[in-house]
Design a protein around this motif. Sequence first.
Motif, PDB file in Angstrom:
ATOM      1  N   LEU A  63     -10.858  -0.825 -19.052  1.00  0.00           N
ATOM      2  CA  LEU A  63      -9.640  -1.069 -18.284  1.00  0.00           C
ATOM      3  C   LEU A  63      -9.894  -0.904 -16.790  1.00  0.00           C
ATOM      4  O   LEU A  63      -9.338  -1.641 -15.971  1.00  0.00           O
ATOM      5  N   ALA A  64     -10.715   0.075 -16.438  1.00  0.00           N
ATOM      6  CA  ALA A  64     -11.044   0.279 -15.026  1.00  0.00           C
ATOM      7  C   ALA A  64     -11.775  -0.940 -14.461  1.00  0.00           C
ATOM      8  O   ALA A  64     -11.521  -1.370 -13.327  1.00  0.00           O
ATOM      9  N   VAL A  65     -12.669  -1.511 -15.261  1.00  0.00           N
ATOM     10  CA  VAL A  65     -13.389  -2.715 -14.821  1.00  0.00           C
ATOM     11  C   VAL A  65     -12.417  -3.876 -14.646  1.00  0.00           C
ATOM     12  O   VAL A  65     -12.493  -4.631 -13.662  1.00  0.00           O
ATOM     13  N   LYS A  66     -11.466  -4.024 -15.569  1.00  0.00           N
ATOM     14  CA  LYS A  66     -10.483  -5.105 -15.458  1.00  0.00           C
ATOM     15  C   LYS A  66      -9.630  -4.939 -14.207  1.00  0.00           C
ATOM     16  O   LYS A  66      -9.345  -5.906 -13.498  1.00  0.00           O
ATOM     17  N   LYS A  67      -9.197  -3.707 -13.948  1.00  0.00           N
ATOM     18  CA  LYS A  67      -8.380  -3.460 -12.758  1.00  0.00           C
ATOM     19  C   LYS A  67      -9.167  -3.772 -11.487  1.00  0.00           C
ATOM     20  O   LYS A  67      -8.638  -4.328 -10.523  1.00  0.00           O
ATOM     21  N   ALA A  68     -10.440  -3.396 -11.481  1.00  0.00           N
ATOM     22  CA  ALA A  68     -11.270  -3.646 -10.304  1.00  0.00           C
ATOM     23  C   ALA A  68     -11.421  -5.144 -10.030  1.00  0.00           C
ATOM     24  O   ALA A  68     -11.599  -5.568  -8.889  1.00  0.00           O
ATOM     25  N   ARG A  69     -11.317  -5.933 -11.086  1.00  0.00           N
ATOM     26  CA  ARG A  69     -11.409  -7.383 -10.933  1.00  0.00           C
ATOM     27  C   ARG A  69     -10.052  -8.030 -10.703  1.00  0.00           C
ATOM     28  O   ARG A  69      -9.939  -9.264 -10.670  1.00  0.00           O
ATOM     29  N   GLY A  70      -9.026  -7.205 -10.573  1.00  0.00           N
ATOM     30  CA  GLY A  70      -7.691  -7.734 -10.322  1.00  0.00           C
ATOM     31  C   GLY A  70      -7.020  -8.340 -11.531  1.00  0.00           C
ATOM     32  O   GLY A  70      -6.088  -9.138 -11.385  1.00  0.00           O
ATOM     33  N   ARG A  71      -7.434  -7.937 -12.721  1.00  0.00           N
ATOM     34  CA  ARG A  71      -6.861  -8.490 -13.941  1.00  0.00           C
ATOM     35  C   ARG A  71      -5.895  -7.490 -14.552  1.00  0.00           C
ATOM     36  O   ARG A  71      -5.812  -6.336 -14.141  1.00  0.00           O
ATOM     37  N   ARG A  72      -5.143  -7.938 -15.562  1.00  0.00           N
ATOM     38  CA  ARG A  72      -4.153  -7.090 -16.214  1.00  0.00           C
ATOM     39  C   ARG A  72      -4.826  -5.878 -16.850  1.00  0.00           C
ATOM     40  O   ARG A  72      -5.931  -5.966 -17.382  1.00  0.00           O
TER      41      ARG A  72
END
Length: 237
Positions: A63-72
């Motif tokens: 989830l942290a990786v997704k947030k860092a990429r600006g994703r949900r």
Amino acid sequence: MLLRYARAAPVISVALIGPDGAGKSTISEQLGRQPMPAPVKRIYMGVNLEASGLMLPTTRLALAVKKARGRRSDMVAPGVTSPRATRNPARRAVRGGAQVLRLVLWLAEEWFRQLVAEYHRRRGAIVVFDRHFYADYYPFDPAADRRRSLTARVHGHLLQKAYPKPDLVICLDAPGSVLFDRKHEASAEWLEKRREQYLQLADVIPRFVVIDVDRPLAAVTRDVAAAITDFFEERRA
């Protein structure tokens, strides 16, 4: 005395399902304040992981990786491969690998929550699931046809054949227009469609109870508590 009761009590699990706005989270929280025949342990079983206090370290990292990429910041089991990715062999290979990884992470999350539920069941608690993976995914993965991706079909097969089902399912039901007026997070048409999908589970789940939620919260909560208590006493008998 409490230990003796925990060993003698029937261990049951209950899933509260229904479209957004049906009151699953609110009612599952209220049950802990109702007179119940055993302690109640609430476990969130939905895809919005930020609403859950249970999460594997691997899931937190993903989830942290997704947030860092600006994703949900949610995580769901893999679905249909997009047509664009299917036309391009290189994109298809990358997308396929990502789907397999996502499936592995999601299966670990599903089974982790189930193991936590089993722990509390063995201690004599009534486990109340806020949502349930089998019910939420049933129209898409367990009941999916061969047009779905391989990972979606694998996920559906595991949910259908291996993943433990709740002992009792309570569907919190109201017309889509009523649910839309409560939250405005999806269209009334979409909510009505999801309502119909949940109601269809009555054909595949042995213990399925429908409770009308187009009423005051206190009345609905009492009916839910009564349905759980009746089932608990039936199992004890």
